[in-house]
Design a protein around this motif. Structure first.
Motif, PDB file in Angstrom:
ATOM      1  N   GLY A 225      -2.254   3.545 -32.031  1.00 25.00           N
ATOM      2  CA  GLY A 225      -2.313   5.004 -32.001  1.00 25.00           C
ATOM      3  C   GLY A 225      -2.927   5.568 -30.734  1.00 25.00           C
ATOM      4  O   GLY A 225      -2.358   6.474 -30.107  1.00 25.00           O
ATOM      5  N   ASN A 226      -4.070   5.030 -30.320  1.00 25.12           N
ATOM      6  CA  ASN A 226      -4.735   5.535 -29.125  1.00 25.12           C
ATOM      7  C   ASN A 226      -3.987   5.165 -27.847  1.00 25.12           C
ATOM      8  O   ASN A 226      -4.170   5.809 -26.819  1.00 25.12           O
ATOM      9  N   GLY A 227      -3.169   4.123 -27.928  1.00 23.34           N
ATOM     10  CA  GLY A 227      -2.344   3.776 -26.772  1.00 23.34           C
ATOM     11  C   GLY A 227      -1.065   4.580 -26.721  1.00 23.34           C
ATOM     12  O   GLY A 227      -0.639   5.039 -25.656  1.00 23.34           O
ATOM     13  N   GLY A 228      -0.440   4.790 -27.888  1.00 23.64           N
ATOM     14  CA  GLY A 228       0.835   5.484 -27.929  1.00 23.64           C
ATOM     15  C   GLY A 228       0.733   6.993 -27.818  1.00 23.64           C
ATOM     16  O   GLY A 228       1.559   7.633 -27.147  1.00 23.64           O
TER      17      GLY A 228
ATOM     18  N   LEU B 260       0.441  -0.467 -25.691  1.00 22.30           N
ATOM     19  CA  LEU B 260      -0.576  -1.446 -26.070  1.00 22.30           C
ATOM     20  C   LEU B 260      -1.579  -1.667 -24.941  1.00 22.30           C
ATOM     21  O   LEU B 260      -2.777  -1.828 -25.196  1.00 22.30           O
ATOM     22  N   ALA B 261      -1.084  -1.650 -23.695  1.00 20.05           N
ATOM     23  CA  ALA B 261      -1.986  -1.818 -22.551  1.00 20.05           C
ATOM     24  C   ALA B 261      -3.018  -0.698 -22.508  1.00 20.05           C
ATOM     25  O   ALA B 261      -4.206  -0.928 -22.241  1.00 20.05           O
ATOM     26  N   LEU B 262      -2.572   0.524 -22.797  1.00 17.69           N
ATOM     27  CA  LEU B 262      -3.493   1.658 -22.785  1.00 17.69           C
ATOM     28  C   LEU B 262      -4.419   1.638 -24.000  1.00 17.69           C
ATOM     29  O   LEU B 262      -5.573   2.051 -23.922  1.00 17.69           O
ATOM     30  N   GLY B 263      -3.915   1.129 -25.116  1.00 19.13           N
ATOM     31  CA  GLY B 263      -4.723   1.099 -26.332  1.00 19.13           C
ATOM     32  C   GLY B 263      -5.728  -0.032 -26.395  1.00 19.13           C
ATOM     33  O   GLY B 263      -6.621  -0.025 -27.251  1.00 19.13           O
ATOM     34  N   VAL B 264      -5.605  -0.996 -25.485  1.00 25.50           N
ATOM     35  CA  VAL B 264      -6.497  -2.160 -25.504  1.00 25.50           C
ATOM     36  C   VAL B 264      -7.959  -1.747 -25.354  1.00 25.50           C
ATOM     37  O   VAL B 264      -8.847  -2.323 -25.998  1.00 25.50           O
ATOM     38  N   SER B 265      -8.236  -0.755 -24.516  1.00 24.02           N
ATOM     39  CA  SER B 265      -9.632  -0.354 -24.296  1.00 24.02           C
ATOM     40  C   SER B 265     -10.276   0.143 -25.584  1.00 24.02           C
ATOM     41  O   SER B 265     -11.399  -0.234 -25.927  1.00 24.02           O
ATOM     42  N   THR B 266      -9.552   0.999 -26.318  1.00 24.55           N
ATOM     43  CA  THR B 266     -10.082   1.495 -27.588  1.00 24.55           C
ATOM     44  C   THR B 266     -10.164   0.374 -28.605  1.00 24.55           C
ATOM     45  O   THR B 266     -11.107   0.304 -29.398  1.00 24.55           O
TER      46      THR B 266
ATOM     47  N   ILE C 268     -12.138  -2.086 -18.659  1.00 27.16           N
ATOM     48  CA  ILE C 268     -13.341  -2.539 -17.952  1.00 27.16           C
ATOM     49  C   ILE C 268     -14.596  -1.908 -18.551  1.00 27.16           C
ATOM     50  O   ILE C 268     -15.601  -2.584 -18.800  1.00 27.16           O
ATOM     51  N   VAL C 269     -14.543  -0.607 -18.805  1.00 23.46           N
ATOM     52  CA  VAL C 269     -15.697   0.105 -19.356  1.00 23.46           C
ATOM     53  C   VAL C 269     -16.051  -0.420 -20.745  1.00 23.46           C
ATOM     54  O   VAL C 269     -17.224  -0.644 -21.072  1.00 23.46           O
TER      55      VAL C 269
END
Length: 460
Positions: free
Chosen positions: A74-77, A242-248, A393-394
């Motif tokens: 969800g947070n990635g998409g 998925l790449a964007l959602g990995v951080s969350t 990273i954060v």
């Protein structure tokens, strides 16, 4: 209708953030009730309330993993869909929605099987003792059956908010929370089901929320709709999400790992009472974190849409407003925790020993929560502009590089009070992590804005 779709790029940022953040913050506070209402009722079960509360607290790592997978998708998409909407590419935005919906169903089924088979072994590894494993296993066995409801409610609701329908997103959570508040005392006390009743109330309530969310996304009011032709997974669509959602995912899943480490260390140095206090502390931390995440989710559609549209001024304005509001909220929570910890602890237990212990631990554990508005504002902005690398990273820095080692190092550094030293790992790690995040954000945010301005200048 076309004008309605463009409001994220035209309305005043302050008015827009208030309009979107108020429902998302409310939704996060309500969502928090799913977990803490259970603990509040369970902690006041006659005779065995303290042990039952500790047992349910040991379930938190597994519950966090379920939520983390919902956030992964969800947070990635959702930000990717908002960016596509800002670029006037509605077809791509709907493909993102459809791919994420189908992937969440697959993940839910896999998680359900794993939890049903291995939950007892995992709970014992996560800090359950002989005294608490019965309560923990009883709760988790039933909760696992509702995994698909939790996944779809949390993950798909983000796509409702990402379109600017913040009130609808809030109602998605409100409906389930009200059901949970009503059903909890009925199942726990009236039917005498104890922790199993709390779990059953939770999954039934999430089921109601899930139906509400899906009804909206399949209906005519949503700009983006779930369509059959978009349910086939496509690498070009799903992998960037998925790449964007990995951080969350890392941020939330690491909470599970961290919770295990905290529980095992606290069980070693302080016994069941220290683990029980950690259940209370993590609940209070949710009280601080979830509204901050709600603020970030309210700002996300504004930042993502205008980033996609190339409007640097609105992106910058939205970030600074988010930062100011987040800092004000985190400071108010810090003041309340420092001045009146008994108010928080008393919500979860009436046991005098646990109550006194938790008050001292709370002041240590939340010593620098006042600064956490900075961390959340920067991390949510990284996600909103699609900077997956910086977001990861954060998240990894705070949890794995800093907090995880400190949980084991602090009792060695402060051997005179090893139990409280374990709690002290949180504020020390937070201070270092926030400093690192500020430095990284300063360079990455400026770089992202300059990258936006290049194509805009060329188009002129």
């Amino acid at each position: 209708m076309e004008q309605d779709k463009n409001f994220l790029g035209t309305e005043p940022v302050g008015k827009l953030l208030f309009r979107l953040a108020l429902p998302t913050v409310t939704a996060q506070i309500i969502n928090m009730l799913y977990n803490i209402v259970d603990r509040m009722y369970i902690g006041h079960i006659p005779e065995n309330g303290a042990l039952a509360l500790t047992g349910v607290g040991v379930c938190l790592p597994l519950i966090m993993v379920v939520s983390a997978f919902a956030a992964l998708v969800g947070n990635g998409g959702a930000p990717r869909a908002s960016i596509a909407m800002g670029q006037k590419d509605g077809e791509k935005a709907e493909k993102i929605l459809g791919n994420c919906f189908f992937l969440q169903i697959i993940i839910s089924l896999v998680l359900t099987v794993i939890l049903l088979i291995f939950h007892r072994d995992m709970l014992l590894a996560f800090g359950a003792s002989e005294n608490t494993i019965g309560y923990a296993s009883g709760y988790m066995r039933i909760y696992a059956l509702g995994t698909i409801f939790v996944q779809l409610t949390l993950g798909m609701n983000m796509f409702i908010t990402a379109q600017g329908f913040a009130k609808t997103g809030m109602l998605s959570v409100l409906i389930g929370a009200v059901c949970n508040i009503i059903l909890d005392p009925i199942f726990i006390f009236a039917f005498g089901m104890g922790v199993e009743g709390a779990a059953l109330a939770t999954i039934l309530s999430q089921g109601v929320s899930c139906l509400w969310v899906l009804r909206f996304l399949f209906g005519n009011k949503s700009f983006l709709k779930i369509r059959r032709e978009n349910l086939r997974l496509q690498k070009a669509i799903i992998l960037p999400c998925l790449a964007l959602g990995v951080s969350t995912f890392v941020m939330q899943a690491s909470e599970s790992v961290i919770s295990v480490c905290f529980n095992s260390s606290l069980l070693k140095y302080g016994g069941d009472i220290a683990v029980g206090a950690m259940t209370i502390l993590s609940s209070v931390m949710q009280f601080a974190m979830l509204p901050l995440q709600g603020l970030g989710q309210g700002a996300q559609p504004i930042i993502s849409y205008n980033y996609g549209a190339g409007n640097t001024a609105r992106v910058r304005q939205a970030f600074w407003l988010l930062l100011r509001v987040s800092l004000i909220f985190s400071t108010l929570v810090w003041l309340l925790a420092m001045c009146a910890p008994q108010l928080f602890a008393g919500m979860f237990t009436s046991d005098p020993e646990l109550l006194a212990f938790s008050q001292t631990a709370l002041r240590i554990y939340m010593a620098v929560i006042c600064l956490f508005g900075i961390q959340i504002a920067c991390q949510m902005t990284f996600t909103s502009i699609g900077n997956a690398k910086a977001s990861i990273i954060v998240a990894v820095m705070r949890k794995f590089v800093l907090l995880l080692p400190l949980i084991y190092l602090m009792p060695v550094i402060f051997p005179d009070n090893q139990t409280m030293a374990v709690y002290m790992a949180e504020p020390v790690a937070d201070t270092l992590a926030i400093t690192f995040t500020c430095v990284l954000f300063r360079f990455q945010f400026r770089k992202a804005l300059q990258k936006m301005e290049v194509p805009v200048a060329q188009s002129k």
